[in-house]
Design an enzyme around this catalytic site. Structure first.
Site, mmCIF file in Angstrom:
data_model
loop_
_atom_site.group_PDB
_atom_site.id
_atom_site.type_symbol
_atom_site.label_atom_id
_atom_site.label_comp_id
_atom_site.label_asym_id
_atom_site.label_seq_id
_atom_site.Cartn_x
_atom_site.Cartn_y
_atom_site.Cartn_z
ATOM 1 N N GLU A 33 1.049 -1.028 -0.072
ATOM 2 C CA GLU A 33 -0.317 0.346 -0.005
ATOM 3 C C GLU A 33 0.894 1.229 0.036
ATOM 4 O O GLU A 33 2.240 1.200 0.962
ATOM 5 C CB GLU A 33 -0.462 -0.218 0.974
ATOM 6 C CG GLU A 33 -1.577 1.199 1.189
ATOM 7 C CD GLU A 33 -2.681 0.958 2.920
ATOM 8 O OE1 GLU A 33 -1.686 0.891 3.628
ATOM 9 O OE2 GLU A 33 -3.428 1.266 2.846
ATOM 10 N N HIS A 119 -2.073 -3.222 9.093
ATOM 11 C CA HIS A 119 -2.900 -2.561 8.549
ATOM 12 C C HIS A 119 -4.729 -2.485 9.356
ATOM 13 O O HIS A 119 -5.018 -3.180 9.328
ATOM 14 C CB HIS A 119 -2.588 -3.223 6.496
ATOM 15 C CG HIS A 119 -3.576 -2.506 5.890
ATOM 16 N ND1 HIS A 119 -2.873 -1.126 5.290
ATOM 17 C CD2 HIS A 119 -4.876 -3.774 5.211
ATOM 18 C CE1 HIS A 119 -4.276 -1.325 4.112
ATOM 19 N NE2 HIS A 119 -4.859 -2.347 4.081
ATOM 20 N N GLU A 121 -7.642 -1.512 8.054
ATOM 21 C CA GLU A 121 -8.306 -2.638 7.099
ATOM 22 C C GLU A 121 -8.543 -3.829 7.504
ATOM 23 O O GLU A 121 -9.424 -3.816 6.831
ATOM 24 C CB GLU A 121 -8.330 -2.019 5.226
ATOM 25 C CG GLU A 121 -8.646 -0.428 5.874
ATOM 26 C CD GLU A 121 -7.396 1.026 5.492
ATOM 27 O OE1 GLU A 121 -6.217 0.201 6.264
ATOM 28 O OE2 GLU A 121 -7.091 1.457 5.346
ATOM 29 N N HIS A 176 -1.574 7.228 9.467
ATOM 30 C CA HIS A 176 -1.008 6.139 7.817
ATOM 31 C C HIS A 176 -0.079 7.252 7.994
ATOM 32 O O HIS A 176 -0.386 8.977 6.863
ATOM 33 C CB HIS A 176 -2.107 6.293 7.067
ATOM 34 C CG HIS A 176 -1.722 6.067 5.443
ATOM 35 N ND1 HIS A 176 -0.830 4.244 5.584
ATOM 36 C CD2 HIS A 176 -1.680 5.962 4.427
ATOM 37 C CE1 HIS A 176 -1.423 4.218 5.031
ATOM 38 N NE2 HIS A 176 -0.860 5.150 3.459
ATOM 39 N N GLU A 181 4.351 5.258 11.882
ATOM 40 C CA GLU A 181 5.109 4.381 11.070
ATOM 41 C C GLU A 181 6.372 5.148 10.313
ATOM 42 O O GLU A 181 7.071 4.313 10.596
ATOM 43 C CB GLU A 181 4.131 4.045 10.057
ATOM 44 C CG GLU A 181 2.867 3.691 10.301
ATOM 45 C CD GLU A 181 2.205 3.122 8.499
ATOM 46 O OE1 GLU A 181 1.373 2.404 8.859
ATOM 47 O OE2 GLU A 181 2.076 4.059 7.594
HETATM 48 ZN ZN ZN Z 1 0.915 2.019 6.545
HETATM 49 MN MN MN Z 2 -2.301 0.631 6.036
#
Ligand code: ZN
Ligand code: MN
Length: 261
Positions: A33, A119, A121, A176, A181
């Protein structure tokens, strides 16, 4: 025996022996992603795999190959599908992969399973995959099976979040490709991060409802939903240390009578 925590680096007799010795088995759940202009596509794979490896090294565990494709990226939590490089599985497919891997582990006498998710989702479809596995194995038969499901960001202590976000934590959905991250990637894989390419076009401002087809205008063009300013490898190491300690503590608590010496 080979000195590794990675399941797939072992031979079959070695895996058989480690399972017989009661090794907890970690399944990292990731995604391919977009993570902004400044980071590689594999952030959601690298983080849960590395965190699993650190926790496995301290608990006699084994780390399976990560599931490198995630459930459908959403604009509000991952930027959505319009970015080149984001490859989505449907929730149904993702759940069935989780179900099948758990059933295969059960068939091979693994009774301590830890899914470590990277992740957002994937949360719902992972829960569904675990439930489908329990249905498939049979709830009575599966009484000796314990599955722990962790989202790595939930293992970060509030004190650490307060240190990193003195002006307030934006929440994991907006984080995100942002400070959490980015910092952990700077600690683990600095060559996959180039902060000079971060464009600071966030934070995203989403409406409190969803419309389909999903409008893409709400997502900052960089794909970063919050801000990257303030990211550092040092903060990344604080976060990784919390994740490792939280998972080790969870395993010691949940598998106490089961962990082999
Ligand atoms: Zn991520
Ligand atoms: Mn993700």
């Amino acid at each position: 025996m080979v000195d590794t925590v990675f399941f797939a680096e072992l031979t079959w007799p070695e895996v058989e022996a480690r399972i017989a010795a009661g090794a907890p088995v970690f399944l990292p759940l990731g995604a391919t992603e977009q993570h902004g202009r400044h980071m590689a596509l594999n952030v959601d794979v690298v983080l849960p795999t590395s965190i699993s490896a650190r926790a496995a090294a301290r608990t006699g565990g084994l780390v399976l190959p990560a599931l490198a494709y995630g459930n459908r990226s959403q604009p509000k939590t991952g930027g959505g599908p319009q970015f080149p490089g984001t490859l989505n599985l449907s929730a149904h497919t993702f759940s069935l992969i989780v179900r099948d891997v758990i059933c295969e582990l059960y068939r091979q006498n693994v009774r301590k399973i830890v899914t470590v998710n990277g992740h957002y989702e994937n949360i719902g479809p992972t829960i569904e995959g675990i439930e489908l596995a329990l249905d498939a194995i049979g709830r009575d038969r599966a009484r000796d099976l314990v599955i722990l499901r962790v989202d790595h960001w939930e293992m970060v202590r509030p004190e650490t979040l307060a240190r990193i976000f003195p002006d307030g934590y934006p929440g994991i959905e907006l984080e995100h490709a942002s400070v959490l991250e980015t910092s952990m990637m700077m600690a683990l894989r600095p060559k996959l991060v180039d902060l000079s390419r971060a464009s600071h076009d966030g934070p995203a401002r989403f409406l409190p409802y969803d419309r389909y087809p999903k409008p893409s205008e709400e997502v900052p063009p960089s794909g970063v939903l919050s801000l990257t300013e303030g990211s550092s490898a040092e903060k990344g190491e604080w976060l990784l240390a919390d994740c490792e300690a939280g998972i080790v503590e969870m395993i010691e608590r949940e598998f106490r009578e089961r962990v082999a010496q």
